[in-house]
Write an enzyme that holds these catalytic residues in place. Structure first.
Site, short mmCIF file in Angstrom:
data_model
loop_
_atom_site.label_atom_id
_atom_site.label_comp_id
_atom_site.label_asym_id
_atom_site.label_seq_id
_atom_site.Cartn_x
_atom_site.Cartn_y
_atom_site.Cartn_z
N ASP A 130 -4.86 -10.84 -15.61
CA ASP A 130 -5.90 -11.83 -15.37
C ASP A 130 -7.05 -11.53 -16.33
OD1 ASP A 130 -7.34 -13.87 -13.83
OD2 ASP A 130 -5.93 -13.32 -12.24
N ASP B 39 0.85 -1.20 0.00
CA ASP B 39 0.00 0.00 0.00
C ASP B 39 0.89 1.24 0.00
OD1 ASP B 39 -1.85 1.99 0.46
OD2 ASP B 39 -2.14 1.47 2.58
N ASN C 214 -0.18 4.48 -0.20
CA ASN C 214 -0.75 5.76 0.28
C ASN C 214 -1.49 5.65 1.61
OD1 ASN C 214 -2.90 4.32 -0.59
ND2 ASN C 214 -3.81 5.92 -1.86
N GLU D 228 -6.59 -21.29 -16.53
CA GLU D 228 -6.94 -21.95 -15.28
C GLU D 228 -8.07 -22.93 -15.61
OE1 GLU D 228 -8.61 -21.07 -10.80
OE2 GLU D 228 -9.53 -20.18 -12.57
N ASP E 229 -3.99 3.88 2.78
CA ASP E 229 -5.43 3.63 2.96
C ASP E 229 -5.72 2.17 3.33
OD1 ASP E 229 -4.98 2.36 0.59
OD2 ASP E 229 -6.51 3.43 -0.57
N HIS F 200 -3.87 -17.34 -4.99
CA HIS F 200 -4.75 -16.56 -4.10
C HIS F 200 -6.00 -17.33 -3.66
CE1 HIS F 200 -6.36 -16.36 -8.07
NE2 HIS F 200 -7.50 -15.89 -7.61
N ASP F 201 -6.18 -18.56 -4.18
CA ASP F 201 -7.35 -19.37 -3.80
C ASP F 201 -6.97 -20.50 -2.85
OD1 ASP F 201 -9.01 -17.94 -5.54
OD2 ASP F 201 -8.66 -19.35 -7.20
N ASP G 79 -1.84 -1.26 -3.86
CA ASP G 79 -2.16 -0.50 -5.06
C ASP G 79 -1.04 -0.58 -6.09
OD1 ASP G 79 -0.24 1.47 -4.09
OD2 ASP G 79 -1.81 1.98 -2.63
N ASP H 175 -8.87 -16.94 -16.46
CA ASP H 175 -9.66 -17.44 -15.34
C ASP H 175 -10.70 -18.47 -15.80
OD1 ASP H 175 -10.27 -16.83 -12.42
OD2 ASP H 175 -12.26 -16.49 -13.27
O1 TEU Z 1 -11.09 -19.70 -9.44
C1 TEU Z 1 -11.75 -20.78 -10.04
C2 TEU Z 1 -12.11 -21.90 -9.22
O2 TEU Z 1 -12.17 -23.00 -9.70
C3 TEU Z 1 -12.52 -21.67 -7.81
O3 TEU Z 1 -13.76 -22.26 -7.63
C4 TEU Z 1 -11.59 -22.30 -6.93
O4 TEU Z 1 -11.74 -23.68 -7.03
C5 TEU Z 1 -11.93 -21.84 -5.56
O5 TEU Z 1 -11.60 -20.47 -5.48
C6 TEU Z 1 -11.14 -22.58 -4.57
O6 TEU Z 1 -11.53 -22.17 -3.31
C7 TEU Z 1 -11.00 -18.53 -10.20
C8 TEU Z 1 -10.25 -17.48 -9.42
O7 TEU Z 1 -8.94 -17.90 -9.22
C9 TEU Z 1 -11.00 -17.20 -8.15
O8 TEU Z 1 -10.32 -16.29 -7.33
C10 TEU Z 1 -12.35 -16.66 -8.53
O9 TEU Z 1 -13.13 -16.51 -7.38
C11 TEU Z 1 -13.09 -17.58 -9.51
O10 TEU Z 1 -12.26 -18.04 -10.57
C12 TEU Z 1 -14.22 -16.83 -10.15
O11 TEU Z 1 -13.72 -15.85 -11.00
CA CA Z 2 -3.49 2.14 -1.21
#
Ligand code: TEU
Ligand code: CA
Length: 544
Positions: A96, A19, A21, A251, A23, A323-324, A27, A197
């Site tokens: 993405d 971050d 700034n 993906e 907040d 991130h998932d 960013d 995605d």
């Molecule tokens: O994730 C796709 C996906 O298959 C998700 O259901 C995944 O299995 C789940 O997040 C696991 O907990 C992609 C993105 O990476 C995810 O962040 C998005 O939420 C999703 O597509 C919808 O765009």
């Molecule tokens: Ca920020």
């Protein structure tokens, strides 16, 4: 040149990266400030999770405007500056691409839902209910039905994710034309490619038939790898991708190597590679919401299967985190050996054949979130699942599952230093920082020559120095072992041996080759015995 083979990718989840700034929200200017860190790490490509304009129901995977930046992340000018600063440092940028669905606040949807006569109505998948019931039995990936009622037209619309993420109707050629315009907008600006995605969900089988059997798994051929997938991807390739020197990674939900080759085989090249999730089941049954004990074989088997199946035909995407997914050291190793295990896991996965993807914080061995109350979580999937789980589980049991499986485990702010809020922000972070930043942070890692970070730096440097890491073929040993992972790579008269201990005990094994003829080029311990220490990893290189 298929430059994607020599890429080393770093995934940035912008909201939690840095971050600039105060907040509390990461960013684009924050990313610019940290580019030298990424350069020092040695990566040469960034995958940036969505920074597009979005109401953030799914933290940016619900896009309201595909050609603008969400103000809290910055402006298009900031974006261009970031791209330019990346290119100056020899770093490519892949964006993405989220085009299975839009936000329900996208102007197309706002028009579409007003009337069946709207020119945008057919941009989405609307259906009449059947005798007061939903149009079919499809389930959302985030729990519950995949259909939401729309009063204005007395219809339901399909959303395979949250109800604020209506699925686009790819049957409609106008939708495809709009997507091509979006792609060209970013590519003409100089972006180097896309992480696509849930790309294998685009095509839905005609008539939208019910799935029969387990939800989602039984959707193969219906809305997973549906009948027109190749048609759509070929069209994107013909009209856009083939006109640029770019990188695409799809993906793919529930994909196997055979289906993947249909998309990525060299010569087909609809996509350059795909992410599969088969090794993510090493500690669960099909879904992280059904956990079980980690077992090494369940981790190695799918990865080896993909290595052999793709071999000279296609290209793998190698990852442990995104991130998932919860943090890999928390899932696949003992907390007592966090640092050794973080290094070992990196050695094991990134020395295979394919393109490595490092998720922010993985390179310093960040762990799962410390949260104990549901209020601390922000992720839509987590909150939906918690609600569903609470219908049949006590609060304590539901929380236990959430703690293990929540996507927020990976989304806690990047731990930069020992300063307040881990040096992520001077303000109140949008998601609580893990208090273990006092011990786990990039700055301390940087100055400690034995840190996880410095190990990643060495591993990446080796990969750049020896082309056997990129191009060598793969052969596994001890495939059935639940304790050690051992494979070799071969290339132009050279042999690489990768040996990893996945347990907290010493492991004795027969090294197969005369190790005296090899050079030990990487070791996550100072000691070098003829057996393996807990979570030890070693790489040997020799002529053969
Ligand atoms: O994730 C796709 C996906 O298959 C998700 O259901 C995944 O299995 C789940 O997040 C696991 O907990 C992609 C993105 O990476 C995810 O962040 C998005 O939420 C999703 O597509 C919808 O765009
Ligand atoms: Ca920020």
């Amino acid at each position: 040149m298929r430059w994607y083979k020599e890429s080393i990718v770093y995934q940035i989840y912008p909201r939690s990266f840095y971050d600039s700034n105060g907040d509390g929200i990461g960013d684009i200017r924050g990313i610019i400030e940290k580019l030298d860190y990424l350069k020092d790490l040695g990566i040469n490509t960034v995958w940036l999770s969505p920074v597009y304009d979005s109401p953030l129901d799914d933290m940016g995977y619900d896009i309201r405007n595909y050609t603008d930046i969400l103000p809290e992340y910055g402006t298009l000018d900031d974006f261009k500056e970031m791209l330019n600063e990346m290119h100056k440092r020899g770093i490519k940028l892949i964006m993405d691409l989220v085009v299975n669905h839009t936000s329900d606040e996208h102007p197309w949807f706002l028009e579409a839902k007003k009337s069946v006569n709207s020119p945008y109505h057919d941009f989405y998948i609307f259906r009449k209910g059947k005798k007061g019931k939903k149009p079919n039995n499809w389930r959302s990936f985030f729990g519950g039905s995949a259909w939401e009622y729309n009063e204005e037209t007395d219809e339901y619309y399909l959303h395979l994710f949250s109800r604020k993420q209506p699925d686009l109707n790819w049957e409609n050629p106008q939708v495809r034309e709009e997507v091509k315009k979006i792609l060209k907008f970013w590519l003409d600006m100089g972006v180097d490619g896309f992480r696509c995605d849930v790309i294998n969900l685009l095509s839905k089988k005609e008539g939208l038939p019910n799935t029969k059997g387990l939800p989602i798994i039984s959707a193969k051929g219906i809305y997973i790898d549906g009948p027109k997938m190749h048609e759509y991807l070929q069209e994107l390739k013909r009209d856009v991708f083939s006109k640029y020197n770019i990188f695409t990674v799809g993906e793919c939900v529930l994909i196997n190597p055979k289906t993947a080759l249909g998309y990525i085989e060299e010569g087909v090249d609809e996509l350059n590679m795909v992410f599969h999730f088969e090794h993510m089941n090493a500690d669960c049954f099909y879904s992280k919401w059904l956990p079980r004990k980690f077992k090494l074989r369940r981790f190695k088997e799918p990865l080896s299967k993909w290595q052999y199946a793709l071999a000279d035909k296609g290209w793998n995407a190698l990852f442990l985190e995104n991130h998932d997914q919860p943090r890999s050291v928390s899932r696949f190793a003992s907390p007592t050996y966090r640092e050794e295990a973080a290094k070992m896991l990196a050695t094991y996965i990134f020395s295979q054949k394919g393109t490595p993807y490092i998720y922010q914080g993985q390179e310093i061995g960040m762990t799962n979130a410390h949260y104990t109350r549901i209020e601390q979580f922000k992720d839509v999937e987590t909150l939906n699942m918690y609600k569903s789980l609470r219908r049949f589980l006590s609060e304590k049991r539901a929380m236990k599952l959430v703690k293990k499986a929540s996507r927020d485990n990976a989304r806690t702010p990047m731990q930069w230093s020992r300063e307040k809020n881990a040096g992520f922000s001077t303000g109140e972070p949008w998601l609580e920082v893990n208090p273990n930043y006092i011990n786990i942070n990039a700055e301390d890692n940087w100055f400690d020559e034995n840190s996880v970070l410095n190990y990643y730096i060495k591993l990446i440097a080796l990969r750049k120095k020896h082309s056997i890491f990129v191009y060598g073929d793969y052969r596994e040993h001890y495939a059935k072992s639940n304790k050690i992972a051992y494979y070799e790579r071969n290339y132009k008269g050279m042999k690489l041996l990768v040996i990893c201990n996945f347990t907290s005990k010493e492991q004795h094994f027969n090294p197969i080759y005369d190790l005296r003829k090899f050079k030990l080029i990487l070791n996550n311990y100072q000691e070098d015995q003829n057996y393996l220490l807990p979570y030890q990893a070693k790489i040997y290189l020799g002529e053969y």
